[in-house]
Design an enzyme around this catalytic site. Sequence first.
Site, mmCIF file in Angstrom:
data_model
loop_
_atom_site.group_PDB
_atom_site.id
_atom_site.type_symbol
_atom_site.label_atom_id
_atom_site.label_comp_id
_atom_site.label_asym_id
_atom_site.label_seq_id
_atom_site.Cartn_x
_atom_site.Cartn_y
_atom_site.Cartn_z
ATOM 1 C CG HIS A 149 -2.009 -1.047 1.126
ATOM 2 N ND1 HIS A 149 -3.094 -0.988 1.980
ATOM 3 C CD2 HIS A 149 -2.061 -2.218 0.104
ATOM 4 C CE1 HIS A 149 -3.980 -2.049 1.576
ATOM 5 N NE2 HIS A 149 -3.404 -2.889 0.677
ATOM 6 C CD GLU A 241 -13.929 3.986 -0.817
ATOM 7 O OE1 GLU A 241 -14.442 3.216 0.346
ATOM 8 O OE2 GLU A 241 -13.707 5.106 -0.891
ATOM 9 C CE1 TYR A 251 -13.756 11.455 -1.084
ATOM 10 C CE2 TYR A 251 -12.194 12.332 -0.366
ATOM 11 C CZ TYR A 251 -13.023 12.471 -0.998
ATOM 12 O OH TYR A 251 -13.441 13.802 -1.773
#
Length: 368
Positions: A149, A241, A251
Amino acid sequence: MMRYWLLAMLLLPAPAQAFDIAGTEGTRLTALEVAVFDEPWAMTFLPGGSMLVTEKGGDLLLVSADGSTIDPVSGVPKTAYGGQGGLGDIILHPDFASNRLVFLSFAEPGTLGRRGAAVARARLAEDGSRLENLEIIWRQEPKVTGKGHYSHRLVFSSDGHLFITSGDRQKLDPAQDFGSALGKIIRLNADGSVPQDNPWQDKGQLAKTFWSMGHRNLLGIAFDAEGRLWQHEMGPRHGDELNLVQPGANYGWPLVSEGNHYSGANIPNHDTAPHFTPPKAYWVPTIAPSGLVIYDGGLFSAWQGDALIGGLASRALIHVDLEGESASEAERFEWGSRVREVEQGPDGAIYVLEDGSGGRLLKLVPAD
């Protein structure tokens, strides 16, 4: 890491013949194989039609428009290769024609096994053979353990600001922490300095670099013709998303998601916490999105203003219809390969990089 390119190219299979891809709504594309790479991650077009392609293992390559020549570019920074880490995105400065500046992202090694994303800028030599005067203009803070990530996708706005996606590094909670750059979108000036009009000016020095927060693993970011910023990110277990990014918006990750944890543990949906900004579209089951372009070419006239997203787990190119601030999947194109990167060529064709060893660069055009 450098390799013996002549030998490598001799060992590669001959370019395949063109093949057609049928979309789920009946649209047909023709795919033309341009070149083959080892774990390609990103690409960008240079004036004249040649390309710069990154490979995750650490090589930056100058590729001719037809793929007939592939030459290494020297001067690339040392990367922390492994897991999801390595050499990442590559984009041009908006004034590349006059300054020849390129920006590239990568996973950077640290101490005690910690790693973090970083962004460097450098001048591409006139002959394309090397990077000159390389300087690192941003580092993901803090460096942490793990190899996932990083995100580190890059895009310039029309007014010359650099946007960087900074993933949560699989640490979850820092995405809500103003003292950590993990799980954020970063906005900088092109020299790495911090704009004074970023939204969080009273949350500490690091937070002054943030444009939005509450993100997970952001592997696509692009502006549309109206200047709206779109971004997609992988959900945990499903719930990928597509977000319309607003300055100062949160978010919600990891407090809300349209997916669940890999363990099966529930995560509340966005509609349970309206103070968090929900996605404009989401996917259950996952598509594992990677790469994003908002199409503005003439070759696919019906796709003007729409999004094209690469799919890893879905092994597809996903066409998303954008209408103002609304988004919905329009069609999906599958040919059995994981799609890592999507770009629009100067000729209006769509170029995709397949993921992994032997990943092909394919040029997609309308089928006759």
